[in-house]
Design a protein around this motif. Structure first.
Motif, short mmCIF file in Angstrom:
data_model
loop_
_atom_site.label_atom_id
_atom_site.label_comp_id
_atom_site.label_asym_id
_atom_site.label_seq_id
_atom_site.Cartn_x
_atom_site.Cartn_y
_atom_site.Cartn_z
N ARG A 163 0.84 -1.21 0.00
CA ARG A 163 0.00 0.00 0.00
C ARG A 163 0.88 1.26 0.00
NH1 ARG A 163 -5.24 1.24 1.39
NH2 ARG A 163 -5.57 -0.92 1.98
N PHE A 164 1.91 1.27 0.84
CA PHE A 164 2.80 2.41 0.92
C PHE A 164 3.44 2.72 -0.44
CE2 PHE A 164 7.14 3.93 1.22
CZ PHE A 164 6.98 5.11 1.92
N MET A 165 3.98 1.70 -1.11
CA MET A 165 4.66 1.92 -2.38
C MET A 165 3.71 2.45 -3.45
SD MET A 165 7.90 1.38 -2.01
CE MET A 165 8.46 1.25 -3.70
N THR A 166 2.49 1.94 -3.49
CA THR A 166 1.55 2.33 -4.55
C THR A 166 0.84 3.65 -4.26
OG1 THR A 166 -0.22 0.98 -3.60
CG2 THR A 166 1.15 -0.04 -5.29
N THR A 167 0.97 4.16 -3.04
CA THR A 167 0.30 5.42 -2.71
C THR A 167 1.34 6.47 -2.31
OG1 THR A 167 -0.11 4.65 -0.45
CG2 THR A 167 -1.88 4.32 -2.06
N VAL A 168 1.85 6.41 -1.11
CA VAL A 168 2.75 7.44 -0.58
C VAL A 168 4.00 7.59 -1.44
CG1 VAL A 168 4.13 8.15 1.41
CG2 VAL A 168 1.88 7.09 1.76
N PHE A 169 4.67 6.48 -1.73
CA PHE A 169 5.90 6.53 -2.52
C PHE A 169 5.63 7.12 -3.91
CE2 PHE A 169 9.08 4.82 -5.40
CZ PHE A 169 10.26 4.99 -4.70
N VAL A 170 4.62 6.59 -4.60
CA VAL A 170 4.32 7.06 -5.96
C VAL A 170 3.87 8.52 -5.95
CG1 VAL A 170 2.69 6.82 -7.88
CG2 VAL A 170 3.91 4.82 -7.02
N ASP A 171 3.09 8.94 -4.97
CA ASP A 171 2.66 10.33 -4.90
C ASP A 171 3.86 11.28 -4.77
OD1 ASP A 171 0.03 9.58 -5.18
OD2 ASP A 171 -0.45 9.79 -3.04
N LYS A 172 4.81 10.93 -3.90
CA LYS A 172 6.02 11.75 -3.74
C LYS A 172 6.86 11.72 -5.02
CE LYS A 172 6.62 12.72 0.90
NZ LYS A 172 7.24 13.84 1.51
N LEU A 173 6.94 10.56 -5.65
CA LEU A 173 7.69 10.42 -6.90
C LEU A 173 7.10 11.32 -7.99
CD1 LEU A 173 9.74 8.97 -8.78
CD2 LEU A 173 7.98 7.20 -9.09
N ARG A 174 5.79 11.25 -8.16
CA ARG A 174 5.11 12.08 -9.17
C ARG A 174 5.39 13.56 -8.93
NH1 ARG A 174 -0.60 11.30 -8.48
NH2 ARG A 174 -0.82 12.71 -10.24
N LYS A 175 5.30 13.98 -7.70
CA LYS A 175 5.54 15.39 -7.37
C LYS A 175 6.98 15.79 -7.72
CE LYS A 175 5.35 18.75 -3.67
NZ LYS A 175 5.30 19.01 -2.26
#
Length: 182
Positions: free
Chosen positions: A70-82
Motif C-alpha cells: 500500500r505504501f509503495m503504490t500510494t505514498v511513494f508514488v505520490d512523492k515520486l510524481r511530485k
C-alpha cells in the motif's frame, strides 16, 4: 539504453547497472551512476538520465510505514510524481501522466516502477529493466539454483546483456541495501 538488474538475497536487495548513455547509434560511457542509494532505498534507472538525476538528488524518498504494498503504490508514488513534475521531467498526454522505469529495493523487497507509475514485485525475487532486460533475466534465471553470491549473479547477468545488446556497456556498478539490525 541500459541494463539494471536486481535480486533479493538473505533479506537484502542487490542491484547492478551498466554505464551506457545511448543516443541513436552513439554510445557514451557515463561516469554518473545509474544505481545508487537514496536513504534506506537502492534504486537503478533506465529511460532518462534526467529522471535518474532527479531520483538520486531531488527525490526525498519517504520512510516506509505500514503495509509496504500500500505504501509503495500510494505514498511513494505520490512523492515520486511530485518530484518528477517539479523537476520538469514527468510527461502528460491525454490527461494521463507517464514517467520512466526503474528498480527500487527496500526492506528486503525488490520492486519495478514502470512508466505508468505501477509498482510490480517479481515473484522470482529478481528483475531487470532496460534494453538488456531479456538477457539479464535469462542469466538470473539460469543462475537461480546455483550457489553463487549475489554480486556474481549480477556480474553474469550484466555481462550477458553487455555481450548481446548494443545499448549496454561496462563498467558495471553495484549497490545493496544496508543490513537490517538483528
Amino acid at each position: 539504453m541500459t541494463v539494471i538488474a536486481g535480486l533479493v538475497h538473505n533479506g537484502r536487495v542487490h542491484l547492478g547497472g551498466d554505464s551506457a548513455g545511448v543516443a541513436g547509434l552513439r554510445i557514451t560511457v557515463r561516469r554518473d551512476p545509474k544505481i545508487f542509494r537514496n536513504g534506506p532505498y537502492v534504486m537503478g534507472f533506465t529511460t532518462s538520465f534526467r529522471m535518474g538525476q532527479l531520483l538520486h538528488h531531488a527525490f526525498r524518498a519517504p520512510k516506509p510505514a505500514g503495509d509496504l504494498d500500500r505504501f509503495m503504490t500510494t505514498v511513494f508514488v505520490d512523492k515520486l510524481r511530485k518530484c518528477l513534475k517539479e523537476g520538469g521531467w514527468a510527461r502528460k498526454d491525454a490527461e494521463q501522466e507517464s514517467a520512466g522505469t526503474f528498480l527500487v529495493g527496500i526492506n528486503g523487497r525488490l520492486f519495478a516502477v514502470y512508466g505508468d507509475y505501477q509498482i510490480a514485485e517479481p515473484a522470482d525475487g529478481y528483475a531487470a529493466v532496460g534494453c538488456g532486460e531479456g538477457f539479464a533475466l535469462g542469466a538470473l534465471h539460469a543462475t537461480a539454483d546455483l550457489d553463487l553470491k549475489p554480486r556474481k549473479r549480477l556480474e553474469l547477468a550484466l555481462s550477458a546483456a553487455d555481450h548481446h545488446s548494443a545499448g549496454v556497456s561496462a563498467p558495471f556498478t553495484y549497490v545493496a541495501t544496508r543490513r537490517q539490525p538483528a
